[in-house]
Write a protein that holds these residues in place. Sequence first.
Motif: not given
Length: 827
Positions: A16-27
């Motif tokens: 969940a933390l990986i997904v949260l971080g990757l979504v933000t980085v992609s944004g």
Amino acid sequence: MKSHPVSQAERWIGLALIVLGLVTVSGWLFHRPALTQWFVGLLPMVFNTGLSFVATGVALVGWQAPGPRRVRLLIAVGLVILSSTTLLELALDHSLGVDFPGLHTWFDYGNIRPGRMAPNTALGFLLIGSTLLLTDRITRTSHALVTIALTFGVMAIGLTGLVGYLLAPDLLFGWARSARMAIHTAVGMLLAATGLWAYWSNSGWYTGGVFVREGTKIRVLSAAILFIVTVTAGLSGFVLLQHSLEHSIEAQLSTITTARGPWLQTFAAQVRANANGSVQVAGLPLRDSPVESTLDAGKLGRSAQKLMAMGYRGVAFTDSGGTVLSRFGHFTDHPVVDAALQPSDASALVWDQGLVLRTRIDIARQAGNPIHAVEVDQAIPELGRLLFNPGGLGPSAEVVACIQQDARQLICVPNVSHPAPFLVGTRAAPAQPLPMQRALAGESGISYAVDYRGRNVIAAYGTLAPGIGFVAKQDTTEAYAPIRSSLAVGAPIILAIALLGAIAMYSQLNPLLRRMNRSELVASQAVTHMQTVVDAVGDGILTIDERGDIRSANAAAHQIFGYAPGELLALNVSALMPAGMRSAHRAGMANMLAGGAPQVIGRRDVQLPALRLDGSEFPMELTVNAIPSSDGQLFVGVIRDITLRKQFEEKLSRMAEYDSLTGLPNRAFFLDRLSTALLRASRSKQAIALMFIDLDGFKAVNDTLGHAAGDELLKEVARRLTASVRAVDTVARLAGDEFTIVLEELKSPTADSDRLAAKLLQAMRAPFTISSNVLHISASVGLIVHDPEQDCAVDAAGLIRGADGAMYAAKRAGKNAVVRHSAAAAT
């Protein structure tokens, strides 16, 4: 201490933390605001925060191999360095190159330090990195307690971050160096704290009670939870108080921006009506009046003098284009500020050494006279005080009116804070516009923003008149001063209450926990006694749960599998099996747990291969029994390393079948091989041959050089014999210097056997070098061939008699020869 196997909770939280971080980085990388904000209007999570959550998630997913554990160590060190550098940036208000501002410039969210983490976010990642560094290296009780405290620190930062988002600490304390913690950052902090808790709560140092007893766990965790909940609840009260104060301040500011524009228009209309009357009194005909006199220079001058005598400070006559043709008194053609109050209105707000209302009145035009209008300036000292009075909002409050000078600058009317007109630079897209820019764009409303001074403000914006922006604002540090003062008094009280409550809970639990500790001590002593007994047992003992995770292991088990004390507790039992057995083990366990019959459990002394830490396999004898437990079934395995036994059995077997000196099959094994060869020959209809070999001159070697030299000679003879025959043939030593050879799969029985016999004689005639002595011996060979297609049936004893007789015939014939007997001699 070796890390434990990853639990499902850690794995899902880490993902969940990986997904949260990757979504933000992609944004940030792909310019998608929705990926950084969650919801429109919320503060976004910055790039560094997203990257740190990815790293935290990867660390929580976890590994057991040494290589990836070093990667986790690097992640922890990286989090500590990044967060420490960010905190240093905040303290110095100076960029140290870790904010990646270039990734954030396309989307302005009110942070004048784009990309910089909030202080509490940086502190949270510092605690996360420190926890990851420490949790795998627990060697004493103080380490364990610090790890628990750091984890609850991360949890406290997450909870207060949720409350703090509403409390707006960046506005409350005037942070212009960073934004507040985003809501989804606070949620990520809570997830990270939960993941860290799941991580160390499954570790051996915690579950085994090595450094933290159960009583201590209950006291510490209960007190910590009470402390965090109390502080969070107390801060929530300040959030409600702050919202009430915000509404009050917003209402006052909005009143200023919405009421003073209409008031100014009414006041200007009255001034214009008075000016119309004054112009008529001065003898100037209005545009719609009948013309009664010419407007010569003398009359214009006299009219101007009359107007100035009525209180106007300056008079000017203009043509149809507004060009001043003549002026009287104090009248400036190009004032610093000149803002029309309405596009079609004849009134303007002018700054010319003071605030002035300029009124234009159209007058009648005579043929040949270019004069179209008269403009009169009336200084109204009270206008600025009335227009720009901030009321009772405080010293930092400011009311500002500005017009657009050019695309890059605004020019603003003097007010109580600025005695002269002043310039304000605009902010180009995509930066967040100033409240004044919004006002000049025709917008109105309330904004929490950073103003032209770089300070956080609450600002109400609107228009004083078309083309004149109007802003009433107050510094948030002053606006929230009552809340800050209340916090200064209330926060210590909340902390004290929380601390006293935690201490009270800690102390009230003591009587109960003392009894628990006594019971735990008795149980611990029993466990210690049992563990001592178990460790004294020479066999390895493991307890394994239904997932296959090793729950306990005695000293012998660690020694058998080559692990350091305690390292087996971090493994799944499949790690102790050769790779080829693991899938069968998993299938067998699944079948048994589903109600099927067990394959190994309940059986005694099952022999299986096992795997040591160094990768080597060894044979073990295993007995496994199942016992019920609160978590399902628990399996107890007793393991015995039977490597030495297998080696001894193999040695005994070899001693029974092979000659101890030469390593060749002995008489018993030879007889078995011969019988088997006869059966194969009978089935395949292929001929076999038997050779009896006796060495010539061997006794002389023994007599002259001794038995040691004789033994060396026999070993060399065995090597030459083995090298002279094929792989399918059998060479054996019967006794002394007597050898036999069984030849199989002979396609041309006579030719093949004669060729091999000649080869043997030649090999024996070659000199032997034994202990620096060159020896010459020979061999007498008896040969018998049996062809199942031509000869009568024969048994092993018959073949041996025939070959033995042939060998003695070769001896009598002078030795160093081959004598063949027919198969009839064997019957």
